[in-house]
Design a protein around this motif. Structure first.
Motif, short mmCIF file in Angstrom:
data_model
loop_
_atom_site.label_atom_id
_atom_site.label_comp_id
_atom_site.label_asym_id
_atom_site.label_seq_id
_atom_site.Cartn_x
_atom_site.Cartn_y
_atom_site.Cartn_z
N ASN A 1 -2.74 28.50 -5.55
CA ASN A 1 -3.14 27.54 -4.86
C ASN A 1 -2.25 26.75 -4.23
O ASN A 1 -1.42 25.68 -4.48
CB ASN A 1 -3.86 26.25 -6.01
CG ASN A 1 -5.07 27.00 -6.42
OD1 ASN A 1 -6.12 27.25 -6.21
ND2 ASN A 1 -4.85 27.49 -7.71
N TRP B 1 -1.84 22.82 -3.28
CA TRP B 1 -1.73 21.73 -4.26
C TRP B 1 -0.10 21.12 -4.20
O TRP B 1 0.66 21.64 -3.85
CB TRP B 1 -1.91 22.42 -5.93
CG TRP B 1 -3.33 22.82 -6.01
CD1 TRP B 1 -4.22 22.64 -5.15
CD2 TRP B 1 -3.52 22.98 -7.43
NE1 TRP B 1 -5.33 23.02 -5.95
CE2 TRP B 1 -5.05 23.45 -7.15
CE3 TRP B 1 -3.13 23.47 -8.55
CZ2 TRP B 1 -5.97 23.88 -8.33
CZ3 TRP B 1 -3.74 23.83 -9.65
CH2 TRP B 1 -5.19 24.09 -9.39
N SER C 1 -10.11 24.09 -4.62
CA SER C 1 -9.06 25.06 -5.13
C SER C 1 -9.34 25.57 -6.57
O SER C 1 -8.63 26.51 -6.73
CB SER C 1 -7.74 24.49 -4.86
OG SER C 1 -7.47 23.93 -3.81
N THR C 2 -10.33 25.22 -7.25
CA THR C 2 -10.80 25.54 -8.37
C THR C 2 -12.00 26.21 -8.45
O THR C 2 -13.00 25.52 -8.03
CB THR C 2 -10.59 24.28 -9.20
OG1 THR C 2 -9.49 23.67 -9.10
CG2 THR C 2 -10.73 24.79 -10.58
#
Length: 202
Positions: A132, A135, A38-39
């Motif tokens: 995101n 998360w 996600s990063t």
């Protein structure tokens, strides 16, 4: 990419330097972050390493602070380095850092340490959840916590200087706004700083 024929060439030297900067993290090199997918991270690590090594140098505090009362922290987001001076200037530290992914996520200017936490808890900000949604809403202290083992909370809401268990992020544009250090380095900086320590991000 073709490797140099000689192990003593410039690129080999730079690779050695990059390994030196990452030395505290070797024991944790197999860690996989739960936030990995996600990063966004930089794609060209060799370019990043060359720039960081050439600019990773000691600095004098005077161009940045009028004094070192309560200690002073300078974060250079361009060289991705954090500099610390103790109040009496007898201690100087230089640490490699991670920095925000984009200019929009980067906040520059003067702030200070307002809180110090060992084993910090983590909650994503509303904007992080928007970017995101997968998360979790909360992560407690431990190996999955994005804030690592220690965190210095700044006077700016949501901004911190903290550790990371995902050591691949150090030296890269990889954060959502905070400044990350190896856990070994944030633990040392944690012991040196006080509530009220000056912080400047440039």
């Amino acid at each position: 990419m073709t490797r140099p024929k000689s192990p003593h060439g410039r690129r080999a030297f730079l690779a050695t330097g990059a390994a030196f900067l990452a030395a505290p993290a070797l024991a944790q090199s197999t860690y996989t972050s739960p936030f990995e997918n996600s990063t966004q991270v930089e794609r060209d690590l060799s370019t990043s390493s060359r720039r960081n090594i050439s600019s990773f140098r000691s600095l004098d505090w005077r161009p940045y602070f009028s004094n070192t009362a309560n200690g002073a922290v300078l974060v250079d987001t361009t060289s991705r380095a954090l500099h610390y001076w103790s109040e009496d200037q007898s201690i100087y530290k230089l640490y490699p850092t991670s920095v925000p992914l984009t200019e929009e996520l980067t906040r520059l200017g003067r702030t200070s340490v307002v809180r110090k936490v060992v084993g910090p808890e983590w909650r994503p900000t509303p904007s992080m959840k928007e970017r995101n949604p997968e998360w979790p809403d909360y992560v407690g202290p431990g190996p999955d916590n994005p804030l690592g083992t220690h965190a210095l909370y700044l006077s700016w809401t949501y901004y911190r200087i903290h550790g990371t268990h995902d050591t691949r992020k150090i030296g890269r544009k990889s954060s959502n706004g905070c400044i990350g250090l190896y856990n070994e380095h944030i633990a040392e900086l944690f012991g040196l700083t006080n509530v009220g320590t000056q912080v400047l991000l440039i």
